[in-house]
Design an enzyme around this catalytic site. Structure first.
Site, PDB file in Angstrom:
ATOM      1  CG  HIS A 140       6.322 -38.754   4.094  1.00 56.21           C
ATOM      2  ND1 HIS A 140       5.259 -39.158   4.870  1.00 56.21           N
ATOM      3  CD2 HIS A 140       6.163 -37.420   3.907  1.00 56.21           C
ATOM      4  CE1 HIS A 140       4.485 -38.120   5.144  1.00 56.21           C
ATOM      5  NE2 HIS A 140       5.001 -37.046   4.563  1.00 56.21           N
ATOM      6  CG  ASP A 418       0.717 -34.328   1.828  1.00 57.32           C
ATOM      7  OD1 ASP A 418       1.729 -33.733   2.251  1.00 57.32           O
ATOM      8  OD2 ASP A 418      -0.360 -34.320   2.466  1.00 57.32           O
TER       9      ASP A 418
END
Length: 523
Positions: A140, A418
């Site tokens: 994102h 992540d």
């Protein structure tokens, strides 16, 4: 703007859910300047906010500050009110990747804004080759701190205000700094990162993008869904610019996979009990490194903020406020917190974040790569046009249906986090030549074989997995790029251009095809 989500997932099987989501294109209430240059009431801010959203809805393209007209004036006023009043550089250049002071911002670990990593291997498609398949796996865009972190940062600022006797020099701004960051949400800057990413993907794979719309999946957290929507906005706008044709089925369908506890989701870890409840090896590695590099910084901060008596943890909090305040600015204007630390200290901070990812979710954690096995097996299915063969984190209900996991496509786009991308990279055998990282001595990317948190999973990070046909080759070749850097594929005998034959690439993924260490997840 209409929601870019047409829910195709129904409640069935392994925690599949139906979702509806509407993107929020500005979070002005969370990102107001601590020292606004104008004193404007809430009603005016609301009007400007609505005009900004209307402009984005109608334009569906990159947002520029316009030097003329009503919309331009409104945008200028909006950003003057909610933006930074510091006389620092504006980072509003698409060419420069919306990053300010790259000598600093490329060393913020996973909090770095996306940037193109220099590639030792040429990134251009080799001569006499044609891309036949492209998969993007994306993080994102830039976000606010998590809820826990935002409370922690606010407490640090409040304690400084309550205890510091005087402020001077580079520290003077802290006296009037009001903590106003939100929690967990995508920032305006992060939205723009994802629009840019969608546009770049279209242009990179234009020969496929003109004729094919990507099949899109997103993990279910709001900021990830909104990032996917912003990405489709950029892809669609680039297609309009290229073909002058807007009737391409936009907004595109998207599969949203739940992040609820117990959900089978290859884009969000959570099922492997032993991993989730095990020791946090990432935190342990970071704690050792903090004890080495942070004390001199803490001593200097306390000297310049008399009465603060900051701890090492609070020192890291203040360093975190540099990237977070920067990406809270719509144009990524550098925060004054950044100037409190030296370039060398930012390199040490970057290594701190790299240790956290490597030992928390990568090869440094015994079960880290296992969290990426499910997605890797889905990728194999897409590359080989065969059903998914996996018994780990895949949602077999979704993966068994053509509507929710189609095979034979040319373009695929998945959106995640992540930590999950770090695990997936490990499961794919990327960075396999990186030896265990030292936690007592800083190592740069030349010593870590190209691995760092900033190089692999910054905000809006993206990995491209390509297939290509080439003259003289009997089978398709596979290449992987992470943030525009061609990653050498050593486990499958990659060539000098970073490519492996499809068969060799799949064969090299034996760890994932065998389930990784999934059998150790529930012991």
């Amino acid at each position: 703007m209409k929601s870019a989500l047409a829910a195709t997932v129904t409640t069935a099987g392994q925690h599949a859910h139906k979702y509806e989501a509407v993107p929020s294109f500005a979070h002005a209430e969370n990102h107001r300047e601590n020292r606004s240059v104008l004193d404007v009431d809430e009603e005016t801010l609301g009007i400007l906010d609505r005009h900004l959203k209307t402009f984005q809805t109608q334009n569906r393209r990159r947002v520029y500050i316009m030097g003329f007209g009503v919309v331009g004036t409104l945008l200028f006023l909006y950003w003057a009110i909610v933006g930074w009043s510091q006389p620092t550089q504006s980072c509003d250049s698409v060419k420069d990747g919306y990053e300010c002071r790259p000598e600093i911002s490329r060393f913020w670990g996973q909090y770095s804004p996306y940037f193109a990593v220099e590639s030792e291997i040429p990134t251009a498609v080799p001569d006499q080759c044609q891309i036949t398949f492209a998969q993007i796996l994306s993080r994102h865009g830039a976000r606010d701190p998590t809820a826990g972190k935002t409370a922690q940062y606010n407490a640090t600022i409040e304690r400084i205000h309550a205890s510091v006797e005087s402020y001077s020099g580079d520290y003077a701004f802290i006296k009037d700094y009001n903590y106003s960051l939100g929690a967990d949400q995508l920032t305006v800057f992060g939205q723009q990162e994802m629009i840019n990413s969608g546009e770049k993907f279209y242009k990179t794979y234009k020969s496929l993008s003109r004729r094919n719309t990507p099949f899109i999946r997103s993990s279910g957290q709001d900021r990830v869904v909104e990032s996917a929507q912003n990405w489709t906005q950029g892809f669609h706008a680039a297609r309009i610019d290229d073909l002058s044709e807007s009737n391409d089925g936009y907004p595109y369908n998207m599969v949203i996979i739940s992040e609820a506890t117990g959900s089978n989701n290859t884009l969000d870890h959570g099922l492997c009990t032993a991993f989730e409840s095990g020791p946090d090896t990432g935190d342990a590695a970071q704690a050792t490194w903090i004890s080495i590099f942070a004390p001199p910084i803490t001593e200097r901060l306390n000297k310049n903020l008399p009465g603060a008596n900051l701890t090492a943890t609070e020192t890291i909090n203040l360093m975190d406020l540099c990237p977070y305040n920067t990406v809270a600015s719509p144009l990524g204007t550098l925060s004054p917190f950044c100037n409190l630390f030296t370039l060398s200290e930012w390199h040490s901070y970057d290594y701190l974040q790299t240790l956290g990812k490597y030992y928390g979710y990568g090869w440094g954690n015994a079960l880290g790569p296992t969290q990426g096995v499910g997605f890797t097996n889905e990728l194999i299915a897409r590359l080989t046009n065969t059903p998914v063969d996996d018994h780990t984190s895949t949602n077999r209900t979704l993966d068994g249906e053509a509507a929710t996991f189609p095979l034979g496509g040319r373009l695929y786009a998945d959106f995640s986090h992540d930590n999950d991308m770090t695990a997936i990279f490990a499961a794919l055998g990327l960075y396999n030549s990186t030896r265990p990282l030292l936690n007592t001595t800083r190592e740069d990317t030349s010593e870590t074989a190209g691995y760092s948190a900033a190089w692999s999973v910054p905000f809006a990070a993206r990995a491209y997995v390509e297939k290509m046909t080439c003259a003289g080759e009997r089978e398709e070749l596979v290449r992987v790029l992470v943030n525009d850097r061609v990653v050498p594929l050593e486990t499958c005998g990659g060539d000098v251009l970073g490519r492996c034959g499809l068969g060799a690439f799949v064969e090299s993924l034996g760890f994932a095809r065998g389930g990784g260490k999934w059998d150790q997840c529930f012991v």
